[in-house]
Design an enzyme around this catalytic site. Structure first.
Site, PDB file in Angstrom:
ATOM      1  N   HIS A 114      32.080  18.303  24.580  1.00 18.23           N
ATOM      2  CA  HIS A 114      33.058  17.841  25.212  1.00 18.23           C
ATOM      3  C   HIS A 114      33.093  17.801  26.804  1.00 18.23           C
ATOM      4  CE1 HIS A 114      35.027  18.444  21.310  1.00 18.23           C
ATOM      5  NE2 HIS A 114      35.073  19.674  21.233  1.00 18.23           N
ATOM      6  N   ASP A 150      29.721  18.572  14.322  1.00 16.73           N
ATOM      7  CA  ASP A 150      30.868  19.479  14.802  1.00 16.73           C
ATOM      8  C   ASP A 150      32.016  19.020  14.284  1.00 16.73           C
ATOM      9  OD1 ASP A 150      31.439  21.856  16.998  1.00 16.73           O
ATOM     10  OD2 ASP A 150      33.058  20.394  16.815  1.00 16.73           O
ATOM     11  N   HIS A 152      34.910  18.806  15.768  1.00 18.94           N
ATOM     12  CA  HIS A 152      35.590  17.957  16.879  1.00 18.94           C
ATOM     13  C   HIS A 152      34.808  16.923  16.983  1.00 18.94           C
ATOM     14  CE1 HIS A 152      36.960  22.357  16.919  1.00 18.94           C
ATOM     15  NE2 HIS A 152      38.078  21.681  16.774  1.00 18.94           N
ATOM     16  N   ASP A 230      32.176  24.340  12.514  1.00 18.87           N
ATOM     17  CA  ASP A 230      33.378  24.717  12.416  1.00 18.87           C
ATOM     18  C   ASP A 230      34.441  23.732  11.316  1.00 18.87           C
ATOM     19  OD1 ASP A 230      32.879  22.353  14.336  1.00 18.87           O
ATOM     20  OD2 ASP A 230      33.865  23.538  16.018  1.00 18.87           O
TER      21      ASP A 230
HETATM   22 ZN    ZN Z   1      34.028  22.002  17.534  1.00 12.82          ZN
END
Ligand code: ZN
Length: 285
Positions: A114, A150, A152, A230
Site C-alpha cells: 500500500h 492479497d 486488498h 487475507d
Molecule cells: Zn491485505
C-alpha cells in the site's frame, strides 16, 4: 525453500493492531517445528537509498524518521525506518535468490504493497515488492511481473510500477474494500481483477487463474509475488472465502509457471496465518 526473516521485525507493535508481531513469531514457530518442508534460513541487509529512491521520493524516505503517525492505521514507531529498510532489503534479496534458481519466501514485516511513492498507508511504509522489481530491472532483467493475491488492492505497487517499461502488475483483490482503488486496469501495464465480497472459492480460484494466464502472456523472466493471506474465509479484515487448500493450490499454479519466483509476505490477519503460509509454501516449493 529459503526463508528470509529477521526477528528484529518483531520489535514494534501498536496494542490492538491487527498487523502484529505474532503474525511472524507464530509462523516461525510452526515452520521450525514441522519437518516435511525442507528449509534454510537467511537474513538480508537493509535496502540502500539507491534502491529505495527508484520507488519513493526523497521526502518520503526522510518522513519515515519524523515522529508523527502517518494515518489512523499506520503509526510511526521510533525504529520504523530501519524496519522498513529491512523488509525492503529482504524483498530484494528474495529476488536475487530466485534468479539463482532457488525457491524463496520473505517472512518479514512491515508489509509494503500500500505504500505509494510519497505516502505510507495501510500498515505499509516502503513498497517492498516494487523496490525489488525495479532492482531486478536495474540489474539485467528485461521483464518482471508482480502478482498480488492479497485481498486488498496493491495500490502502492501499482503507483510505483505504473507505465514502467519492462514491468507489469497483476492484482486480484476484493472490491469494494480498502483502499478503494483497483476497480479497473490502469496505464498500459497494471491489470486489476476486482472480486466481489463473498465470492465462492471455485470462482475466486478461476479469477486467480485468469490473472496468472494473463501474466504468462507478458512473458516475464522473473515473478515477484505479493503474498497476502487475507482472502481467507476467517480473516477479520475482509469478506472472502478461501481456505488453506486454496493457497496450496495457488502455490502449485505459481510453481507450474516454471519461472524464478520470489514471494514476499503482505497481509493476513487471522490466527491461522501460519497454516496458510505453510500450505502456500508446500505448493510453491
Ligand atoms: Zn491485505
Amino acid at each position: 525453500m529459503k526463508i528470509i526473516t529477521d526477528e528484529n521485525c518483531l520489535s514494534y507493535r501498536q496494542p490492538g493492531h491487527p498487523e502484529r508481531p505474532e503474525r511472524i513469531s507464530m509462523t516461525l514457530e510452526l515452520l521450525r517445528k514441522q519437518k516435511d518442508l525442507s528449509k534454510t534460513w537467511t537474513k538480508a541487509s537493509f535496502a540502500d537509498d539507491t534502491a529505495i529512491l527508484r520507488a519513493h521520493t526523497p521526502a518520503h524516505l526522510a518522513r519515515l524518521s519524523v515522529a508523527e503517525d502517518f494515518d489512523a492505521d499506520t503509526a510511526w514507531f521510533p525504529n520504523i525506518a530501519d524496519r522498513a529498510r529491512a523488509s525492503a532489503g529482504a524483498a530484494i534479496e528474495a529476488m536475487h535468490i530466485a534468479r539463482r534458481g532457488e525457491s524463496v519466501f520473505s517472512l518479514m514485516r512491515p508489509p509494503g504493497h500500500h505504500a505509494t511513492r510519497h505516502q505510507a498507508m495501510g500498515f505499509c511504509y516502503l513498497s517492498n515488492i516494487a523496490i525489488a522489481a525495479l532492482e531486478a530491472l536495474a540489474t539485467g532483467v528485461k521483464r518482471v511481473a508482480v502478482y498480488d493475491f492479497d485481498v486488498h488492492h496493491g495500490n502502492g505497487t501499482e503507483a510505483v510500477l505504473l507505465n514502467q517499461p519492462g514491468a507489469a502488475f497483476f492484482s486480484i483483490h476484493q472490491y469494494p474494500c480498502y483502499p478503494g482503488t483497483g476497480g479497473r486496469n490502469t496505464g498500459d501495464n497494471c491489470f486489476n481483477y476486482p472480486v466481489p465480497p463473498q465470492t465462492p472459492r471455485k470462482e475466486y480460484r478461476h479469477i486467480l487463474k485468469s490473472a496468472l494466464d494473463h501474466l504468462k502472456d507478458f512473458k516475464p523472466e522473473v515473478v515477484g509475488v505479493s503474498a497476502g493471506f487475507d482472502a481467507y474465509a476467517r480473516d477479520p479484515l475482509a469478506q472472502e472465502t478461501l481456505e488453506a487448500e486454496d493457497y496450496h493450490w495457488l502455490g502449485e499454479q505459481l510453481r507450474n509457471l516454471g519461472l524464478p519466483i520470489f514471494s514476499v509476505l503482505e497481509g493476513g490477519y487471522s490466527d491461522d496465518l501460519p497454516e496458510l503460509i505453510l500450505a502456500y509454501l508446500r505448493g510453491v516449493t
